[in-house]
Each structure stands twice: as C-alpha cells, then as structure tokens.
Design a protein around this motif. Sequence first.
Motif, PDB file in Angstrom:
ATOM      1  N   ALA A   2       0.840  -1.100  -0.035  1.00  0.00           N
ATOM      2  CA  ALA A   2      -0.114   0.027   0.066  1.00  0.00           C
ATOM      3  C   ALA A   2       0.812   1.288  -0.058  1.00  0.00           C
ATOM      4  CB  ALA A   2      -0.910  -0.134   1.309  1.00  0.00           C
ATOM      5  N   LEU A   3       0.523   2.315  -0.791  1.00  0.00           N
ATOM      6  CA  LEU A   3       1.212   3.460  -0.900  1.00  0.00           C
ATOM      7  C   LEU A   3       0.765   4.691  -0.085  1.00  0.00           C
ATOM      8  CD1 LEU A   3       2.472   3.506  -4.491  1.00  0.00           C
ATOM      9  CD2 LEU A   3       3.708   2.802  -2.546  1.00  0.00           C
ATOM     10  N   GLU A   4       1.352   5.171   0.564  1.00  0.00           N
ATOM     11  CA  GLU A   4       0.838   6.180   1.549  1.00  0.00           C
ATOM     12  C   GLU A   4       1.340   7.633   0.946  1.00  0.00           C
ATOM     13  OE1 GLU A   4      -1.407   8.073   4.799  1.00  0.00           O
ATOM     14  OE2 GLU A   4      -1.064   5.936   4.266  1.00  0.00           O
ATOM     15  N   THR A   5       0.609   8.608   0.440  1.00  0.00           N
ATOM     16  CA  THR A   5       1.042   9.812   0.114  1.00  0.00           C
ATOM     17  C   THR A   5       1.101  10.826   1.361  1.00  0.00           C
ATOM     18  OG1 THR A   5       0.111   9.524  -2.198  1.00  0.00           O
ATOM     19  CG2 THR A   5       0.665  11.865  -1.467  1.00  0.00           C
ATOM     20  N   ILE A   6       2.289  11.457   1.256  1.00  0.00           N
ATOM     21  CA  ILE A   6       2.502  12.349   2.257  1.00  0.00           C
ATOM     22  C   ILE A   6       2.447  13.927   1.728  1.00  0.00           C
ATOM     23  CG2 ILE A   6       4.055  13.370   4.220  1.00  0.00           C
ATOM     24  CD1 ILE A   6       3.249  10.153   4.432  1.00  0.00           C
ATOM     25  N   ARG A   7       1.628  14.868   2.102  1.00  0.00           N
ATOM     26  CA  ARG A   7       1.231  16.160   1.671  1.00  0.00           C
ATOM     27  C   ARG A   7       1.878  17.113   2.375  1.00  0.00           C
ATOM     28  NH1 ARG A   7      -2.819  12.591   0.192  1.00  0.00           N
ATOM     29  NH2 ARG A   7      -3.100  12.611  -2.088  1.00  0.00           N
ATOM     30  N   SER A   8       2.299  18.236   1.936  1.00  0.00           N
ATOM     31  CA  SER A   8       2.627  19.304   2.598  1.00  0.00           C
ATOM     32  C   SER A   8       1.300  20.002   3.249  1.00  0.00           C
ATOM     33  CB  SER A   8       3.455  20.655   1.578  1.00  0.00           C
ATOM     34  OG  SER A   8       3.510  21.680   2.301  1.00  0.00           O
ATOM     35  N   GLU A   9       1.668  20.399   4.454  1.00  0.00           N
ATOM     36  CA  GLU A   9       0.445  21.226   5.243  1.00  0.00           C
ATOM     37  C   GLU A   9       0.507  22.643   5.284  1.00  0.00           C
ATOM     38  OE1 GLU A   9       0.604  19.597   9.286  1.00  0.00           O
ATOM     39  OE2 GLU A   9       0.513  17.315   8.602  1.00  0.00           O
ATOM     40  N   VAL A  10       1.647  23.140   4.440  1.00  0.00           N
ATOM     41  CA  VAL A  10       1.766  24.804   4.391  1.00  0.00           C
ATOM     42  C   VAL A  10       2.177  24.993   2.975  1.00  0.00           C
ATOM     43  CG1 VAL A  10       1.864  25.073   6.758  1.00  0.00           C
ATOM     44  CG2 VAL A  10       3.884  24.619   5.425  1.00  0.00           C
ATOM     45  N   THR A  11       1.888  26.174   2.783  1.00  0.00           N
ATOM     46  CA  THR A  11       2.734  26.896   1.460  1.00  0.00           C
ATOM     47  C   THR A  11       4.232  27.522   1.788  1.00  0.00           C
ATOM     48  OG1 THR A  11       0.525  27.108   0.651  1.00  0.00           O
ATOM     49  CG2 THR A  11       2.663  28.624  -0.354  1.00  0.00           C
ATOM     50  N   GLY A  12       5.090  27.107   1.231  1.00  0.00           N
ATOM     51  CA  GLY A  12       6.408  27.608   1.546  1.00  0.00           C
ATOM     52  C   GLY A  12       7.566  26.990   0.595  1.00  0.00           C
ATOM     53  N   THR A  13       8.870  26.766   1.073  1.00  0.00           N
ATOM     54  CA  THR A  13       9.928  26.605   0.437  1.00  0.00           C
ATOM     55  C   THR A  13      10.553  25.132   1.224  1.00  0.00           C
ATOM     56  OG1 THR A  13      10.369  28.785  -0.246  1.00  0.00           O
ATOM     57  CG2 THR A  13      12.196  27.503  -0.556  1.00  0.00           C
ATOM     58  N   VAL A  14      10.947  24.335   0.462  1.00  0.00           N
ATOM     59  CA  VAL A  14      11.605  23.167   1.059  1.00  0.00           C
ATOM     60  C   VAL A  14      12.921  23.587   1.577  1.00  0.00           C
ATOM     61  CG1 VAL A  14      12.683  20.864   0.635  1.00  0.00           C
ATOM     62  CG2 VAL A  14      10.545  21.622  -0.375  1.00  0.00           C
ATOM     63  N   PHE A  15      13.110  23.572   2.751  1.00  0.00           N
ATOM     64  CA  PHE A  15      14.392  24.029   3.482  1.00  0.00           C
ATOM     65  C   PHE A  15      15.276  22.929   3.442  1.00  0.00           C
ATOM     66  CE2 PHE A  15      17.045  24.408   7.440  1.00  0.00           C
ATOM     67  CZ  PHE A  15      17.447  25.565   7.029  1.00  0.00           C
ATOM     68  N   ASP A  64       0.298  24.065  -0.041  1.00  0.00           N
ATOM     69  CA  ASP A  64      -0.521  23.511   1.028  1.00  0.00           C
ATOM     70  C   ASP A  64      -1.287  22.288  -0.006  1.00  0.00           C
ATOM     71  OD1 ASP A  64      -2.209  22.541   3.067  1.00  0.00           O
ATOM     72  OD2 ASP A  64      -3.595  24.282   2.880  1.00  0.00           O
ATOM     73  N   GLY A  65      -1.034  21.126   0.580  1.00  0.00           N
ATOM     74  CA  GLY A  65      -1.591  19.869   0.004  1.00  0.00           C
ATOM     75  C   GLY A  65      -0.938  19.221  -1.174  1.00  0.00           C
ATOM     76  N   GLN A  66       0.187  19.691  -1.566  1.00  0.00           N
ATOM     77  CA  GLN A  66       1.117  19.206  -2.593  1.00  0.00           C
ATOM     78  C   GLN A  66       1.578  18.009  -1.859  1.00  0.00           C
ATOM     79  OE1 GLN A  66       3.728  21.846  -4.232  1.00  0.00           O
ATOM     80  NE2 GLN A  66       5.265  20.260  -5.195  1.00  0.00           N
ATOM     81  N   ASP A  67       1.714  16.837  -2.693  1.00  0.00           N
ATOM     82  CA  ASP A  67       2.480  15.609  -2.708  1.00  0.00           C
ATOM     83  C   ASP A  67       3.841  15.937  -2.666  1.00  0.00           C
ATOM     84  OD1 ASP A  67      -0.010  14.601  -2.939  1.00  0.00           O
ATOM     85  OD2 ASP A  67       0.503  13.368  -4.820  1.00  0.00           O
ATOM     86  N   VAL A  68       4.497  15.412  -1.385  1.00  0.00           N
ATOM     87  CA  VAL A  68       5.986  15.520  -1.199  1.00  0.00           C
ATOM     88  C   VAL A  68       6.866  14.351  -1.359  1.00  0.00           C
ATOM     89  CG1 VAL A  68       6.036  17.761  -0.453  1.00  0.00           C
ATOM     90  CG2 VAL A  68       5.662  15.983   1.296  1.00  0.00           C
ATOM     91  N   VAL A  69       6.267  13.178  -0.458  1.00  0.00           N
ATOM     92  CA  VAL A  69       6.790  12.001  -0.407  1.00  0.00           C
ATOM     93  C   VAL A  69       5.819  10.777  -0.575  1.00  0.00           C
ATOM     94  CG1 VAL A  69       8.095  10.363   1.205  1.00  0.00           C
ATOM     95  CG2 VAL A  69       8.547  12.804   1.226  1.00  0.00           C
ATOM     96  N   ILE A  70       6.348   9.726  -1.177  1.00  0.00           N
ATOM     97  CA  ILE A  70       5.404   8.623  -1.198  1.00  0.00           C
ATOM     98  C   ILE A  70       6.155   7.530  -0.587  1.00  0.00           C
ATOM     99  CG2 ILE A  70       4.428   6.831  -2.614  1.00  0.00           C
ATOM    100  CD1 ILE A  70       3.205   9.606  -3.327  1.00  0.00           C
TER     101      ILE A  70
END
Length: 73
Positions: A2-15, A64-70
């Motif tokens: 099973a794949l789980e999609t992790i999403r950003s919870e905010v708008t910003g810049t990847v630090f 906000d809500g963008q997929d970042v990690v699977i």
Amino acid sequence: MALETIRSEVTGTVFQVLVAPGAQVAADDTLILIESMKMEIPITATCAGTVREVRVTEGDGVADGQDVVIVER
C-alpha cells in the motif's frame, strides 16, 4: 503493498529533505522541513514504511496539499 502519500500542510519553500528513496521510516519521523513565514515546519510520516519517492528538492516552492513523499507500508 500500500502506498501512502505524504502532503505538505503549508505553503512555503523546501528547506531540507531528510530522507531518500529506500529509507526506512517510522510513523511521526520528520521527512522534510518547509520554511514558511520564517518558521521551519516539519512534514512527518503518517505511517511506518519505506520511502519510495521524494517529489521535491531543497529550494523548491510547495503549496498546501502538494504531494511531497510517497511511502510504501
């Protein structure tokens, strides 16, 4: 598998990206730090598993809500 999609919870810049494909993670491990409004916001794993894909790199803008990690559970 099973794949789980992790999403950003905010708008910003990847630090900082703290994981790479193939890494084993536990629930609540920090995967990515997002800089937003001069604060570092951790994006954490929602489940234990293996990182299959990291969809952002340091310096990328994220919404906000963008997929970042699977993660494969």
